[in-house]
Scaffold this active site. Structure first.
Site, mmCIF file in Angstrom:
data_model
loop_
_atom_site.group_PDB
_atom_site.id
_atom_site.type_symbol
_atom_site.label_atom_id
_atom_site.label_comp_id
_atom_site.label_asym_id
_atom_site.label_seq_id
_atom_site.Cartn_x
_atom_site.Cartn_y
_atom_site.Cartn_z
ATOM 1 N N HIS A 1 10.594 -61.261 -31.408
ATOM 2 C CA HIS A 1 10.284 -61.006 -29.992
ATOM 3 C C HIS A 1 9.772 -62.304 -29.383
ATOM 4 O O HIS A 1 8.571 -62.570 -29.339
ATOM 5 C CB HIS A 1 9.250 -59.880 -29.893
ATOM 6 N N GLU B 1 5.156 -51.122 -23.227
ATOM 7 C CA GLU B 1 4.231 -52.253 -23.029
ATOM 8 C C GLU B 1 3.240 -51.829 -21.941
ATOM 9 O O GLU B 1 2.043 -51.733 -22.200
ATOM 10 C CB GLU B 1 5.002 -53.518 -22.620
ATOM 11 N N ASP C 1 5.724 -65.025 -25.264
ATOM 12 C CA ASP C 1 5.831 -66.194 -24.364
ATOM 13 C C ASP C 1 4.655 -67.118 -24.686
ATOM 14 O O ASP C 1 3.657 -67.175 -23.936
ATOM 15 C CB ASP C 1 5.753 -65.724 -22.902
#
Ligand code: HPA
Ligand code: ZN
Length: 332
Positions: free
Chosen positions: A13, A196, A275
């Site tokens: 991910h 999420e 990220d």
């Protein structure tokens, strides 16, 4: 005190666009003549504080306007590989968001050429096996996703699957049934972000109607005991991103993260960084944070690393080889 050494793992991910470092953003803006709200690195970093997913996405998409050329995409990808190697990543299944770049005026051919230059040789250059998963931006809707799937077909062999990312609330999985059915017919692997910010029902729906093989994030699945049992019994992996969850306030603090419960429930949880420059670190920093703040034992860290290879889209031979490396890491 000995310093923490992350285990060998598969990172499942990771948004390649979300690996852009502040220094890249500033350098690429200058060479491509792109105007940003700030080109001061300290000022830019000061903006890396988020209320929720959308506040991150707004900054993320603004920063991505600097990506223009094949060289930019090559440098973005190589930057990730350099850092992932240090983090002991052996296998990376990497998300990319072509709709973002096309909307910014960069042809798909340019994007794919830059990625191909970096990733097709990653085994040799970095000792990391890589494949790409194309994500649809859910807030652009189902028709745009269908058009994107058609547009990627000349590059069909450059991707192994499709995913679904960006704004979750208001864009539920059922909107994307048709495009996922087409992707399945193409023999592509299917994953999607769910649970999420959206509730556990979004995870169940993504499994039921999109037929996904892994859930990206999925942490809100833990609110529904029947769903927890299903994830365990069907061995459906979750790609959990602990530092991301804290940074985007999906959990209040790391100490509140449901990861220990996931492990106690024998869910196939895996660890990734999402990220990393935005959220406080790459996959090694995520392993270190969960060890420190959740008090996870070596056995639990080993389970997470082994799970990552169980959950990866790889051959039985690759899986056996990398899992043996995990065993050796914890035996040593
Ligand atoms: N969630 C949804 N979309 C995203 C994310 C994320 O964590 N990162 C980049 N795009
Ligand atoms: Zn993500």
């Amino acid at each position: 005190m000995t310093s923490f050494v992350a285990p060998p793992s598969a990172e499942l991910h990771i948004h390649i666009e979300g690996t852009i470092e502040p220094e890249h953003i500033v350098a690429m803006a200058a060479r491509n003549g792109v105007t940003l709200p700030t080109t001061n690195i300290a000022d830019l970093k000061a903006r890396y504080a988020f209320e929720d997913l959308q506040s991150f996405l707004d900054l993320h998409y603004s920063n991505l306007t600097v990506l223009k050329t094949e060289q930019d995409f090559f440098e973005l990808a190589t930057g990730y590989l350099d850092r992932a190697k240090v983090a002991h990543v052996r296998r990376a299944e990497i998300f990319f968001d072509p709709q973002t770049h096309i909307a910014n005026g960069t042809p798909l051919e340019v994007v794919m050429a830059g990625f191909n230059a970096a990733f097709s040789e990653s085994d040799r250059t970095h000792g990391i096996s890589t494949d790409l998963i194309m994500c649809f931006l859910r807030d652009l809707g189902a028709d745009a996703a269908g058009e994107m799937l058609t547009a990627i077909m000349p590059f069909r062999d450059a991707i192994i699957g499709v995913g679904l990312d960006s704004t979750e609330i208001g864009f539920p999985p059922e909107l994307f049934v048709d495009v996922y059915a087409r992707a399945a017919a193409e023999g592509l692997h299917l994953v999607a972000h769910a649970g999420e910010e959206g509730g556990p029902e979004t995870v169940a729906t993504a499994l039921d109607v999109l037929h996904i093989e892994r859930v990206d994030h999925g942490i809100r699945a833990m609110e529904d005991p029947a769903l927890v049992a299903r994830l365990r019994d069907e061995r459906i992996p979750l790609t959990v991103c602990p530092l991301s969850n804290v940074a985007l306030r999906t959990v209040d603090t790391m100490a509140d993260h449901p990861l220990p419960t996931m492990l106690a429930e024998r869910i196939v949880a895996t660890i990734s960084s999402d990220d990393p420059p935005y959220f406080g670190g790459y996959v090694d920093a995520n392993y270190e944070a969960i060890q420190r703040d959740l008090g996870l034992s070596d056995d639990q860290l080993k389970t997470l690393a082994l799970n990552s290879f169980d959950a990866a889209f790889i051959s039985p031979e690759q899986r056996a080889g990398w899992k043996a490396e995990v065993e050796a890491h914890f035996a040593g």
